[in-house]
Design an enzyme around this catalytic site. Sequence first.
Site, PDB file in Angstrom:
ATOM      1  N   LYS A   1       0.832  -1.216   0.000  1.00 26.64           N
ATOM      2  CA  LYS A   1       0.000   0.000   0.000  1.00 26.64           C
ATOM      3  C   LYS A   1       0.863   1.261   0.000  1.00 26.64           C
ATOM      4  CE  LYS A   1      -2.168  -0.910   3.819  1.00 26.64           C
ATOM      5  NZ  LYS A   1      -1.547  -2.198   4.234  1.00 26.64           N
TER       6      LYS A   1
ATOM      7  N   ARG B   1      11.868  -6.051   5.561  1.00 32.37           N
ATOM      8  CA  ARG B   1      11.883  -4.620   5.899  1.00 32.37           C
ATOM      9  C   ARG B   1      12.449  -4.410   7.298  1.00 32.37           C
ATOM     10  NH1 ARG B   1       6.437  -1.193   5.542  1.00 32.37           N
ATOM     11  NH2 ARG B   1       5.865  -2.436   7.358  1.00 32.37           N
TER      12      ARG B   1
ATOM     13  N   ARG C   1      11.669  -1.432  12.017  1.00 37.33           N
ATOM     14  CA  ARG C   1      10.369  -1.055  12.604  1.00 37.33           C
ATOM     15  C   ARG C   1       9.986  -2.058  13.680  1.00 37.33           C
ATOM     16  NH1 ARG C   1       5.812   0.604   8.220  1.00 37.33           N
ATOM     17  NH2 ARG C   1       4.472  -0.616   9.600  1.00 37.33           N
TER      18      ARG C   1
ATOM     19  N   ARG D   1      -0.846  -8.530  13.364  1.00 37.31           N
ATOM     20  CA  ARG D   1      -1.367  -7.556  12.382  1.00 37.31           C
ATOM     21  C   ARG D   1      -2.186  -8.269  11.311  1.00 37.31           C
ATOM     22  NH1 ARG D   1       4.100  -4.985  10.718  1.00 37.31           N
ATOM     23  NH2 ARG D   1       2.924  -3.743   9.229  1.00 37.31           N
TER      24      ARG D   1
END
Length: 188
Positions: A13, A127, A133, A144
């Site tokens: 996204k 990532r 993160r 999630r």
Amino acid sequence: MRAVLLGPPGAGKGTQAARLADRLSIPAISTGDIFRANVKGKTELGRKAQEYMSAGALVPDEVTNAMVRDRLAQDDVHAGFLLDGYPRNPDQAVELDTMLSDLEVKLDAAIEITADFDEVTKRLIKRAEIDGRDDDTEPVIRKRLEVYSTSTAPLTAYYEGHGLLVQVDGMGDVDDVTSRLVAAVDGK
Ligand code: B4P
């Protein structure tokens, strides 16, 4: 164009919103990015959001909705916008409808980027190695994806019912996904 981008975490996204918004000369508004900037800046909003984000949960609707309402009141969204990561549950979708009706505008499309959970998990773990993160660890990714399945996936039917759903295959090369996306929104 006024559109929302849907899809599981890691579907692309954020990646595709930036590319599409650039092509269409409209702002990409990522609720996740706004929260992360507030966490980094140690604001009150960041303080409220952080515990939910790092647990892989949704930030409470009243916090998120108020933030989006403020953002959509700004001048740069007159020509259109791409909302990346909002709405994320049916109550947010209804609230967005109210915001847009107050602004006397309508959505043109709800674009869903589809990708299988094994692939998105691999992308997010990769990532984590690059960005670090704290919500990209395996247990939080699992959480999630659960939240996506229970809270966000019902939005597919919601927007299909409103005649706005456009589905784009998010598997494969980033450039190929962009081409599919551009072709899918052409004429919307
Ligand atoms: P987001 O920031 O929206 O995070 P995300 O779902 O992981 O998507 P993102 O856009 O970052 O990743 P992308 O798929 O582009 O949300 C984070 C948190 O914020 C939420 O968990 C929640 O707590 C909170 N939040 C946000 N919105 C909220 C709302 N409305 N209500 C309540 N809470 C909210 O990319 C992932 C990775 O894949 C990248 O590394 C990218 O480079 C890679 N990638 C992308 N496309 C690829 C491809 N085709 N091939 C290979 N890799 C690819």
